[in-house]
Write an enzyme that holds these catalytic residues in place. Structure first.
Site, PDB file in Angstrom:
ATOM      1  N   VAL A 114       0.820  -1.216   0.000  1.00 26.99           N
ATOM      2  CA  VAL A 114       0.000   0.000   0.000  1.00 26.99           C
ATOM      3  C   VAL A 114       0.851   1.263   0.000  1.00 26.99           C
ATOM      4  CG1 VAL A 114      -1.878  -1.181   1.172  1.00 26.99           C
ATOM      5  CG2 VAL A 114      -0.189   0.051   2.527  1.00 26.99           C
ATOM      6  N   GLU A 115       0.185   2.393  -0.248  1.00 24.29           N
ATOM      7  CA  GLU A 115       0.825   3.725  -0.300  1.00 24.29           C
ATOM      8  C   GLU A 115       2.000   3.735  -1.266  1.00 24.29           C
ATOM      9  OE1 GLU A 115      -0.552   6.174   0.880  1.00 24.29           O
ATOM     10  OE2 GLU A 115      -1.441   5.883   2.838  1.00 24.29           O
ATOM     11  N   GLY A 116       1.853   3.075  -2.398  1.00 23.08           N
ATOM     12  CA  GLY A 116       2.929   2.969  -3.378  1.00 23.08           C
ATOM     13  C   GLY A 116       3.651   1.649  -3.192  1.00 23.08           C
TER      14      GLY A 116
END
Length: 811
Positions: free
Chosen positions: A501-503
């Site tokens: 997640v988040e990149g």
């Protein structure tokens, strides 16, 4: 004479380069030495006159700024514009977002360590510490993670209510709106402690406080939006989520297919309301199944030009109550046996008024920039904190288990193979916690560290993966059998979530850390790019001229400094501290200089092609990352008061980081597409060869020993994690067993001696304890102590088992 002149010229050249002399200083040097060299060469009078004419032209052209800009910088700017890679709007907004902090110092090649060390020691306010000691402690005590993840697949209702009532959703919201208004350091500490107990609870707490409606409203919302929602969010009356990622737009979030069209429609019984009709399909949205308020990113179009020509178009953010007609939530994803609420959301022809757009009409088309600015919270605080919390649990329990569990009459932690794993666990935790704290401090200082947030997110989650694998190996069968007494399995299963997640980490490493850092944190590249895009031709040439010649001086300086620092192994570098850390500051400065030079050569040789050389970019990013992580380690050691007991941790972390820097540089040099450039880099970075070595086995032994018992270093290393005192709890029992094992070992030794002497005949330990008590070899109190120790060790070693019907399908 000629040799002396050569030495003198070389010394002047090195000095001017080393100290980044101005262009005027170079011209003055040329005025002195060019005639000397020409005369010494005994060339003809005609040739000598030609040399003087050329020298005069150079001095005039480069010495007169207006002439230099017209004859040199203006043509070069034209060339630069042609070869400069195309930058999309979303890429440009990502580059413009956030701030440059310590990453800028590292990119400078000459980090000012005094600036870092002058930062105050991070800490919590009395109110924040009280919340951590009370409300967070109570929350952790309420959670039975087996019940959460296996039985309910959700937090119990009383835990949800506690989270709402105690303000966990409002940690970042100001007090004027009923929030806790905690610092980033406190936010990080709360998530760390909760994550050491339950990943599900940690995600539930951290998401509303990171990239979500509250963060966006605080920075960009209208006053009316803040007044309407922030108080309700702070009190948990609204549960927020933010919908960005869709099936066809994951890491390339700028390509989102979800669209909204400006039109007139009916809203709340009122006709002809100007608004947006939007449709979307999103997935992986945390808290979406239980959310009452949906943040949404979509592309806005205005085909009828209803907003007027002056209003921007493009990615826009809106805040939509989920009871709005057409909004669909409720279904859940099942992310790797984690029970946090996560699922898809869809909307079909949902009409929303313009005042649902975050920031109002003036923020239309600015959504991507807004997201990039706010993404620092998730990357800088939440994910590093949740990974570190899990690793604190793994370190504390692995050390204790390896000391309590015996094989071949010896604690397994004293086997060198297990010791190697324990070393990595403790050493990686030391680095992670240092990076977590320093990055949160940057946010508290008002920074939005886009590059650093990518570094700390990537490396904390990746090191967390290494640690949990090692912890599982240490625990053996204890780690692989699921059940209420397995405190590692869910962390092991859920580790890939933070990595994804988040990149996604693969792209974070190969595209963002160096790819964004090379432009964002470099002292001149962004200035050159901005000049190239400037429509004001006169100003563009002026700015480009200043950046270009500053860049040339910068590159020459780093080339010379890299060579001299390498030849001296950094010993000529001034350091801000005395031993035992002085040497580490020297080496980091040496490698920062080499990194800055290597980055310039890569950008010069590859130009726009560097963006497509992801493996090369990743390795350069690895160098930058290790420079930052090592900086954080040194800062932590100073802030902790330079405890001598922590020296093995410091040495391991620094030696490991320096060795990784060397490996990354070597990977760059071996795979650099231009062999002449690679040879130049190798000559200036490693003129004497590669001398860094990984931490030794002897040092590893010292590190592992620190977590095998109740040392002060172990307490500092795992501070901020939840440590239950209840012996019915698996972790609480392990803590009690460790203390009991250490107390009882002398008595255990007496029993061994008695058995060897033939005084004890029983084969099992309980029988030997009873026999020794009956024979008067130990007292009643000692026997009770040994019996309790046996019971604790047995509870720690045993794994959960179930009746067949409990594991039947459908349970």
């Amino acid at each position: 004479m000629a040799f002396l002149l050569f030495i003198l010229v070389l010394a002047v050249f090195l000095s001017l380069s080393f100290f980044r002399a101005s262009l005027l200083s170079w011209l003055l040097a040329a005025m002195v030495f060019v005639p000397l060299i020409a005369v010494q060469s005994r060339i003809s009078d005609t040739a000598l006159q030609l040399v003087y004419i050329v020298l005069l032209l150079v001095i005039v052209v480069f010495g007169l700024p207006f002439l230099r800009r017209f004859l040199v910088s203006r043509p070069l700017l034209g060339v630069f514009r042609k070869i400069m890679p195309q930058v999309s709007q979303t890429e440009q907004e990502a580059l413009d977002a956030g701030t440059v902090w310590w990453d800028g110092e590292l990119f400078s090649g000459n980090p000012h360590w005094d600036k870092l060390l002058a930062l105050p020691k991070p800490g919590l306010s009395a109110e924040e510490q009280a919340f951590l000691d009370n409300e967070v402690e109570q929350l952790c005590a309420m959670i039975d993670d087996w019940d959460v993840t296996h039985v309910r697949q959700d937090l119990p209702p009383q835990v949800w209510q506690f989270i709402r009532d105690k303000g966990f959703f409002g940690m970042i919201i100001p007090k004027e709106y009923g929030g806790l208004q905690f610092s980033a350091q406190a936010h990080s500490a709360v998530v760390t402690k909760v994550a050491s107990r339950s990943g599900t609870a940690a995600v539930t707490v951290m998401v509303p406080n990171s990239l979500g409606p509250a963060e966006l409203l605080l920075h960009y919302g209208t006053q009316a939006q803040k007044d309407k929602y922030l108080r309700r969010l702070a009190k948990g009356e609204e549960v927020p989520c933010f919908a960005l990622t869709g099936p066809f737009a994951g890491s390339d979030a700028g390509a989102i297919p979800d669209v909204g069209t400006v039109c007139y429609g009916e809203f709340n019984g009122q006709a002809d309301v100007l608004g947006v009709r939007v449709s979307w399909e999103k997935r992986y949205i945390t808290l979406a199944p239980v959310a009452t308020l949906l943040g949404l990113a979509f592309k806005l179009y205005d085909p009828q030009n209803l907003l007027g020509p002056e209003v921007a178009r493009g990615i826009t953010l809106a805040l939509i109550p989920v009871d709005t007609p057409g909004v669909r939530v409720g279904r859940r994803h099942f992310p790797l046996n984690s029970a946090f609420q996560n699922g898809p959301t869809q909307g079909t022809d949902v009409f929303i008024p313009l005042d649902y757009i975050i920031g109002g009409a003036e923020r239309i088309g600015q959504g991507w920039r807004m997201l990039m600015e706010c993404l620092a919270a998730g990357r800088s605080i939440s994910l590093p904190a949740s990974a570190t919390g899990g690793v604190k649990l793994a370190a504390r329990t692995s050390g204790a288990y390896a000391r309590v569990r015996k094989q071949f009459h010896m604690p397994v932690g004293k086997f060198e193979g297990v010791e190697e794993a324990l070393t990595r666990i403790a050493g990686n935790l030391y680095v992670m916690d240092a990076a977590r704290v320093l990055t949160a401090q940057a946010v508290d200082l008002g920074e939005k560290p886009s590059v650093i947030s990518a570094i700390v997110k990537y490396h904390c989650t990746e090191r967390g993966r290494v640690v949990i694998n090692d912890a599982m190996d240490v625990h053996g069968g204890k780690g692989i059998c699921l059940g209420p007494d397995n405190y590692l399995a869910r962390f092991y299963q859920q580790t890939p979530i933070g990595i994804t997640v988040e990149g996604a980490n693969i792209l974070t490493r190969s595209l963002i850390i160096f790819g964004q850092g090379a432009v964002r944190a470099h002292p001149y590249v962004l200035k050159e790019i901005k000049a190239a895009h400037d429509a004001d031709k006169k100003r563009a040439v002026f700015d480009f001229d200043a950046a270009l010649f500053g860049h040339i001086s910068f590159a020459m300086s780093n080339a010379v400094r890299s060579l001299l620092f390498a030849l001296s192994s950094g010993r000529i570098i001034d350091a801000p501290t005395a031993e035992p850390t002085r040497r580490y500051y020297q080496l980091l400065t040496r490698y920062a200089t080499s990194f800055a030079f290597a980055a310039d050569i890569a950008m010069l040789v590859l130009g726009g092609g560097l963006k497509r050389r992801e493996k090369l970019s990743a390795r350069l990013g690895d160098v930058l990352s290790q420079l930052y992580l090592c900086s954080a380690v040194l800062k932590k050691f100073e802030d902790d008061g330079r405890p001598l007991e922590d020296m093995p941790l410091l040495d391991w972390a620094m030696q490991d980081g320096l060795y990784r820097i060397q490996l990354a540089f070597d990977g760059v040099l071996q795979n650099f597409p231009s062999r002449p450039a690679a040879l130049l880099l190798r000559a200036l970075i490693f003129p004497l060869g590669q001398c860094r070595r990984p931490p030794s086995d002897a040092l590893g032994h010292e590190v592992a020993t620190l977590i095998l018992g109740p040392t002060q270093a172990r307490e500092r290393l795992t501070a901020g994690s939840y440590i239950p005192s209840d012996e019915h709890d698996a972790v609480g029992a392990l803590e009690a067993a460790l203390a009991s094992t250490l107390r009882c070992e002398p008595l255990q030794a007496e029993l061994v001696d008695a058995r060897k002497a033939g005084k004890l005949k029983a084969l099992d330990e309980p029988g030997q304890i009873a026999e020794a008590r009956a024979a008067g070899l130990i007292t009643e109190a000692q026997a009770a102590q040994l019996e309790r120790d046996y019971a604790l060790r047995r509870k720690v070693i045993m794994v959960d088992d179930f009746a067949p019907e409990q594991l039947a399908a459908g349970r």
